[in-house]
Design a protein around this motif. Structure first.
Motif, short mmCIF file in Angstrom:
data_model
loop_
_atom_site.label_atom_id
_atom_site.label_comp_id
_atom_site.label_asym_id
_atom_site.label_seq_id
_atom_site.Cartn_x
_atom_site.Cartn_y
_atom_site.Cartn_z
N ALA A 8 0.83 -1.21 0.00
CA ALA A 8 0.00 0.00 0.00
C ALA A 8 0.86 1.26 0.00
CB ALA A 8 -0.93 -0.01 1.21
N LEU A 9 1.96 1.26 0.76
CA LEU A 9 2.86 2.42 0.78
C LEU A 9 3.51 2.63 -0.58
CD1 LEU A 9 4.50 1.98 4.29
CD2 LEU A 9 3.16 3.95 3.53
N SER A 10 3.89 1.56 -1.24
CA SER A 10 4.46 1.68 -2.59
C SER A 10 3.43 2.26 -3.56
CB SER A 10 4.93 0.32 -3.10
OG SER A 10 6.00 -0.17 -2.32
N PHE A 11 2.19 1.80 -3.43
CA PHE A 11 1.12 2.30 -4.29
C PHE A 11 0.91 3.80 -4.10
CE2 PHE A 11 -3.38 3.39 -4.73
CZ PHE A 11 -3.65 2.98 -6.02
N VAL A 12 0.87 4.24 -2.85
CA VAL A 12 0.66 5.66 -2.57
C VAL A 12 1.82 6.49 -3.09
CG1 VAL A 12 0.52 7.36 -0.72
CG2 VAL A 12 -0.85 5.30 -0.60
N ASN A 13 3.04 6.00 -2.88
CA ASN A 13 4.22 6.74 -3.32
C ASN A 13 4.24 6.93 -4.83
OD1 ASN A 13 6.75 8.00 -3.22
ND2 ASN A 13 7.84 6.04 -3.32
N LYS A 14 3.81 5.92 -5.56
CA LYS A 14 3.88 5.97 -7.02
C LYS A 14 2.65 6.63 -7.66
CE LYS A 14 6.65 1.73 -7.26
NZ LYS A 14 6.67 0.30 -7.69
N ASN A 15 1.50 6.53 -7.00
CA ASN A 15 0.26 6.89 -7.69
C ASN A 15 -0.56 8.01 -7.05
OD1 ASN A 15 0.20 4.56 -9.72
ND2 ASN A 15 0.36 3.46 -7.78
N PHE A 16 -0.51 8.15 -5.74
CA PHE A 16 -1.50 9.00 -5.09
C PHE A 16 -1.20 10.50 -5.20
CE2 PHE A 16 -3.68 11.08 -1.59
CZ PHE A 16 -4.95 10.52 -1.67
N PHE A 17 0.02 10.90 -4.84
CA PHE A 17 0.35 12.32 -4.79
C PHE A 17 0.80 12.83 -6.16
CE2 PHE A 17 0.93 10.94 -0.36
CZ PHE A 17 0.06 11.81 0.26
N SER A 18 -0.15 12.95 -7.06
CA SER A 18 0.12 13.46 -8.40
C SER A 18 -0.77 14.66 -8.67
CB SER A 18 -0.15 12.37 -9.45
OG SER A 18 -1.52 12.03 -9.47
N ASP A 19 -0.38 15.46 -9.65
CA ASP A 19 -1.20 16.62 -10.01
C ASP A 19 -2.60 16.20 -10.43
OD1 ASP A 19 1.01 18.14 -9.47
OD2 ASP A 19 1.61 18.40 -11.56
N ALA A 20 -2.69 15.08 -11.13
CA ALA A 20 -3.99 14.61 -11.60
C ALA A 20 -4.91 14.24 -10.45
CB ALA A 20 -3.81 13.41 -12.53
N ASN A 21 -4.33 13.83 -9.32
CA ASN A 21 -5.13 13.44 -8.15
C ASN A 21 -5.34 14.58 -7.17
OD1 ASN A 21 -5.51 10.82 -9.02
ND2 ASN A 21 -3.68 10.05 -7.98
N GLY A 22 -4.90 15.79 -7.53
CA GLY A 22 -5.16 16.94 -6.68
C GLY A 22 -4.00 17.38 -5.82
N ASN A 23 -2.80 16.79 -6.00
CA ASN A 23 -1.65 17.21 -5.21
C ASN A 23 -1.32 18.67 -5.54
OD1 ASN A 23 0.59 16.61 -3.40
ND2 ASN A 23 1.89 16.83 -5.20
N ARG A 24 -1.12 19.49 -4.49
CA ARG A 24 -0.97 20.93 -4.70
C ARG A 24 0.48 21.40 -4.73
NH1 ARG A 24 -5.13 22.69 -0.05
NH2 ARG A 24 -4.14 20.87 0.91
N GLY A 25 1.43 20.53 -4.49
CA GLY A 25 2.83 20.94 -4.60
C GLY A 25 3.32 21.70 -3.38
N GLY A 26 2.69 22.82 -3.06
CA GLY A 26 3.14 23.63 -1.94
C GLY A 26 2.70 23.11 -0.59
N ALA A 27 1.83 22.10 -0.56
CA ALA A 27 1.35 21.54 0.70
C ALA A 27 2.11 20.26 1.03
CB ALA A 27 -0.15 21.24 0.61
N PRO A 28 2.49 20.05 2.29
CA PRO A 28 3.20 18.82 2.66
C PRO A 28 2.35 17.58 2.36
CG PRO A 28 3.32 20.44 4.43
CD PRO A 28 2.35 20.97 3.44
N ASN A 29 3.01 16.52 1.92
CA ASN A 29 2.34 15.24 1.69
C ASN A 29 2.41 14.41 2.97
OD1 ASN A 29 3.60 14.95 -1.72
ND2 ASN A 29 1.84 16.03 -0.92
#
Length: 704
Positions: free
Chosen positions: A401-422
């Motif tokens: 699950a951690l590998s999945f999140v690292n590779k897929n979750f925090f992306s621009d397409a999924n709403g990651n904002r860049g300036g906010a901590p993950n």
């Protein structure tokens, strides 16, 4: 004659039979119960405001609204809206309807839940509770057609025949009655008094009976079933203090104009009755907590909206992913507790576009995204979605699950904002069924702050079954206790909502957001001596640009500065000069070749004073020095001074650069911090190696 006598006897007997049958029919009419009129209540009426211990009421349409708050599940705190609680329990829907309400004792805790489109809230304790069921009378129970309220506010009591307005005042009381007020034609046959609504007229000291029109004297028995069209203003002697003994108080009967001695007990409840106690506990008592006395009247009259504004909590701007344990080991009941916990966290965070955003990944054998960061932009919608998540089942493969999140979750397409901590919060029942160390390391190096919430961890006898001992310390961002919470039981999970929210919102302590690429002040010290030449100098600048563009550059991330030196030194630009990558690359391109001698030692001292002395305290100070020859001055003393001041020095030598000086300039170990190439055109080969060494050193820092 005999036949005539028989006929007379038969006729007489038949006549008596008819008379008896008619009399019995009339008696049945007289004893027939009056029709029960069900009072209607408004959506905002709370159970605690109604004194009656058990009653049937009718709810209007449109009560399914967040402003009508509900506390509890199945058993509700009396501070709840009666009608919205009935919708939550599924007795009625938003169209309204009849309900039966029964008061019960208070509870030490009320659990919130989402049911039938209504979100109920949790409450630590309350003095009184109530149950809601289908609006059918129970056998042997007489229900009031008018409800008795403890509030002193002006209230409209609705019945089947209309609405009766009660004036404002402390003397106002609305007493319930089992049948409507009888007319004068039926009062003489009444053996027990009927409670009525009374009030005090402040303008007079004598009772004012209402004049009754003469036509009321001819009213029939059937009229007794009708509700009176209005209230008659009389003095409420029974409820006001008086020197007259209670047994001798005069109670005025409406519509009669006469006084009559009545026992006060018919109008007053015993001091120990449930209704009397409910009325007394509604009054404010000093020294009690908010949960003992209820909320203030101001809050009661002006309820705050349940949901945060759409902008969210600006003091908690984080991009948050919860890894939800969906394994079979957790069971259905604990899975529901986990969903309730996540719902409470969502509410406490204050989800919004300018604050925290939250998504959920559920894991079992394999992970899957339930919803990402941009799916829901407010707490209300997010909590509704959490309630509907079904359990996946399977094992507890946290590493996958951690590998999945690292590779897929925090992306621009999924709403990651860049300036906010993950931030990732991992929920684990017991222990993982796979290894987490490597997946966690890669996630941390990507800038993800990993928290672990472990529930019902392995007992001593179970630790032999744990695949990876100390898996929490191997996974979390830091091992100082800030990133891990151990909960002994699923049933105490609710206690860590606020501690967890406080930690994930403390962005200053989310140190894993600082990666090797976004947390440094990098100062380039560039040899501009005559031996370099114009063409090679442009190659050096390209080398500097290639390194710089690999970093995340901004005024809060990595910053770049540059010094050029010969015999003298020149500050090309400082750390705070440019805050975007494009501006930095353009500034590097504009540096003009100086030409002159080679005083590398003086250049190190100059860079320490003009660049690194102005570095931010939370930044790693990295110096990258490029030279093509031996220095005319000593480099060892200035280099040692820079090292003592926390500067991490990398040296890059070309052509005639002296190896011993390169090693003296570089931070230990020399082999990781000094490089040499024989030609300027080969500098590009060390770009990736240099960046890799910077990141390796950063990621090898102690995690405590």
């Amino acid at each position: 004659a005999l036949l005539t006598m028989k006929a007379t006897v038969i006729a007489t007997f038949f006549g008596v039979f008819l008379i008896c049958a008619y009399a019995a029919k009339e008696a049945t009419k007289k004893t027939k119960k009056a029709k029960l009129y069900v009072p209607q209540i408004d959506c905002d009426v709370k159970a605690g405001k109604i004194i009656n211990p058990e009653f049937i009421a009718k709810c209007p349409p449109g009560c399914q609204d967040v402003k009508y708050r509900v506390y509890g599940t199945d058993i509700y705190a009396s501070f709840s809206s009666v009608c919205n609680a009935a919708i939550h329990s599924g007795i009625i829907d938003n169209a309204g309807g009849k309900i039966l309400v029964q008061k019960v004792a208070g509870h030490s805790g009320y659990r919130g839940s989402f049911s039938n489109g209504v979100r109920s809230l949790s409450l630590p304790r309350w003095r009184e509770s109530f149950l809601v069921s289908e609006g059918k009378p129970r056998k042997g129970v007489t229900y009031p057609s008018t409800l008795e309220y403890s509030s002193s506010k002006s209230t409209a009591v609705k019945t089947g025949n209309g609405c009766v307005n009660v004036p404002t005042g402390d003397a106002v009381r609305k007493e319930y009655q089992t049948s409507p007020v009888p007319t004068p034609a039926t009062q003489m046959a009444t053996t027990t008094p009927t409670p009525t609504t009374t009030t005090t007229d402040p303008s007079t000291t004598t009772p004012k009976p209402t004049t009754t029109h003469a036509t009321t004297k001819t009213t029939t028995v059937a009229a007794a079933a009708k509700t009176r069209p209005g209230l008659h203003r009389v003095r409420d002697i029974a409820f006001r203090g008086s020197s007259t003994p209670a047994s001798n108080r005069n109670i005025l009967r409406p519509s009669t104009g006469i006084q009559r001695q009545e026992p006060v007990a018919a109008f007053r409840r015993a001091a120990g009755s449930p209704a009397h106690l409910a009325m007394e506990t509604d009054s404010w008592r000093s020294g009690l907590s908010i949960f003992d006395t209820g909320f203030s009247s101001k809050e009661d009259l002006n309820p705050k909206p349940l949901e945060s504004i759409s902008q969210g909590n600006p003091n908690c701007k984080v991009d948050l992913s919860f890894l939800m344990d969906g394994s079979w080991s957790i069971g259905k009941r604990r899975f529901q507790l986990q969903k309730q916990f996540l719902s409470n966290v969502a509410q406490a965070l204050g989800i919004g576009s300018a604050g925290p955003l939250m998504g959920i990944v559920q894991y079992g054998d394999d992970p899957s995204t339930e919803f990402n960061l941009k799916t829901y932009a407010n707490s209300k919608d997010l909590r509704n979605a959490i309630e509907k998540i079904p359990q996946k089942g399977g094992l507890s493969n946290v590493g996958k699950a951690l590998s999945f999140v690292n590779k897929n979750f925090f992306s621009d397409a999924n709403g990651n904002r860049g300036g906010a901590p993950n931030v990732v919060v991992v929920m684990v029942d017991g222990w993982p069924t796979d290894r987490v160390e490597e997946a966690s390391r890669l996630a941390r190096e990507s800038g993800i702050n990993i928290f672990f919430v472990t529930i019902e961890a392995a007992a001593e006898s179970e630790k032999q079954n744990v695949i990876e001992p100390n898996f929490v310390d191997k996974a979390v961002c830091r091992t100082n206790g800030f990133y891990s919470i151990n909960v002994p039981s699923w049933f105490s999970l609710h206690k860590v909502v606020q501690p967890l929210v406080k930690r994930v919102c403390d962005t200053d302590r989310l140190v894993c957001s600082k990666t090797c690429l976004n947390s440094a002040d990098i100062g380039f010290v560039i040899d501009g001596s005559s031996s370099v030449g114009t063409g090679n100098f442009r190659t050096v600048l390209q080398f500097v640009a290639n390194i710089s563009k690999e970093f995340e550059i901004s005024d809060t991330d990595t910053r770049i500065g540059a010094v050029q030196y010969t015999y003298e030194q020149r500050l090309e630009f400082s750390f705070d000069k440019y805050s975007t990558k494009q501006d930095v690359l353009s500034a590097i391109k504009r540096i003009s070749y100086w030409s002159g001698g080679t005083s590398t030692g003086a250049a190190i001292s100059y860079a320490s004073e003009q660049l690194f002395s102005k570095s931010k305290p939370n930044k790693r100070k990295i110096m990258i020095l490029i030279t093509d020859g031996r220095s005319y001055d000593d480099v060892r003393v200035p280099a040692m001074a820079a090292h003592r001041n926390g500067v991490i020095a990398y040296s890059v030598g070309v052509a005639w650069a002296a190896q011993d000086e390169l090693e003296a300039i570089a931070t230990d170990p020399d082999k990781d911090h000094s490089f040499f190439v024989d030609e300027f055109d080969n500098l590009y080969r060390f770009v990736n190696q240099l960046i890799q060494n910077i990141c390796t050193e950063f990621n090898s820092q102690p995690r405590n």
